[in-house]
Design an enzyme around this catalytic site. Structure first.
Site: not given
Ligand code: CAA
Length: 263
Positions: A63, A108, A111, A131
């Site tokens: 992200a 992300g 993910e 993260e």
């Protein structure tokens, strides 16, 4: 669209996250465009999707850290929901999705690959959930899907330590199905997608739904889900032609792609 490209080759659609200057990091605009792209796919003419990243270095580097850096608690939660909603749409998309992971798949990026049905990667791929090093939890499904894919112990180790793993380790722990030299990755993804697309589309879709839905419930409920989706295949053109070819014992015909229909 600025950050997503979509190309259709026969029955196979290729979605490319195209923001190479930021290593294909997912900001809100990328997520919105991905959502729109999925909504616009013609399911009558598309039987499998490939998801990849632009360039030869990164699939998706996570992200967007710049965008996240100033979020409040409420905005953070909303950003998590935005990612989760799109990734869930991908996960339950009616047709199979292959992630062709061509480099970094961090945060992300790891993910989104886990929201796809199948992951294959290049030798230079790097997976990880970094993260906690940034002061946050994985927020686009990582705490849930990684444990389901590789087991809770390995997922916890990867997430708590924030240690990245290389392609060979991702293969060893079952995070990816296969590792290829970078220059062969797309060819292999397309070959796999074409193999899927050559099979009966209703049956393939029902298999995806049966596996996904069945994993959410206990075995007694799961086999009922399977029975319904199995039954749903009967009386379709696919089933009649597929079984008819076998019963005719015509080797030539058996090898031919049946003119499968969607209804
Ligand atoms: N967000 C925003 N920008 C990113 C980014 C990200 N996740 N990853 C890379 N970029 C940008 C860099 O800022 C840089 O931009 P500039 O050229 O404008 O400076 C550009 O992409 C190239 O990156 P690097 O110069 O850092 O390239 P590198 O080869 O030296 O390193 C890397 C590559 C190891 C992937 C490194 O970029 C990196 O560590 N990126 C962050 C990875 C990360 O932590 N991802 C998780 C994000 S959090 C998350 O995803 C939360 C969630 O679950 C929802």
């Amino acid at each position: 669209m600025e950050f997503i490209t979509y190309e259709q080759e026969g029955f196979v659609g290729v979605i490319t996250i195209n923001r190479p200057k930021a290593l294909n990091a997912l900001n809100s605009q990328v997520l919105d465009e991905l959502n729109e792209t999925l909504d616009s796919i013609d399911l009558d003419t598309t039987r499998a999707l490939i998801l990849t990243g632009a360039g030869d270095k990164s699939f998706v580097a996570g992200a967007d850290i710049g965008e996240m850096s100033t979020l409040t608690k409420a905005e953070g939660e909303a950003f998590g929901k935005k990612g989760n909603d799109v990734f869930r749409k991908l996960e339950v998309f009616p047709i199979p999705v292959i992630a062709a992971v061509n480099g970094f798949a961090l945060g992300g990026g790891c993910e989104i690959s886990m929201s796809c049905d199948i992951r294959i990667c290049s030798e230079n791929a790097i997976f990880g959930q970094p993260e906690v090093g940034l002061g946050i939890t994985p927020g686009f499904g990582g705490t849930q899907r990684l444990a389901r894919l590789v087991g809770a112990g390995m997922a916890k180790q990867m997430i708590y330590t924030a240690r990245n793993i290389k392609a060979d380790e991702a293969y060893r722990i079952g995070l990816v199905n296969a590792v290829y030299p970078a220059e062969e990755l797309m060819e292999q993804a397309k070959k796999m997608a074409a193999g899927i697309a050559a099979n009966a589309p209703i049956a393939v879709r029902n298999c995806k739904k049966a596996i996904n839905d069945g994993l959410q419930v206990d075995m007694d409920e799961a086999i009922v889900i399977e029975e319904k989706l199995f039954g749903d295949c009967f009386e379709t053109e696919d089933q009649k032609a597929g079984m008819g070819n076998f019963l005719e014992k015509d080797k030539e015909k058996k090898l031919k792609v049946v003119p499968f229909q969607n209804k």
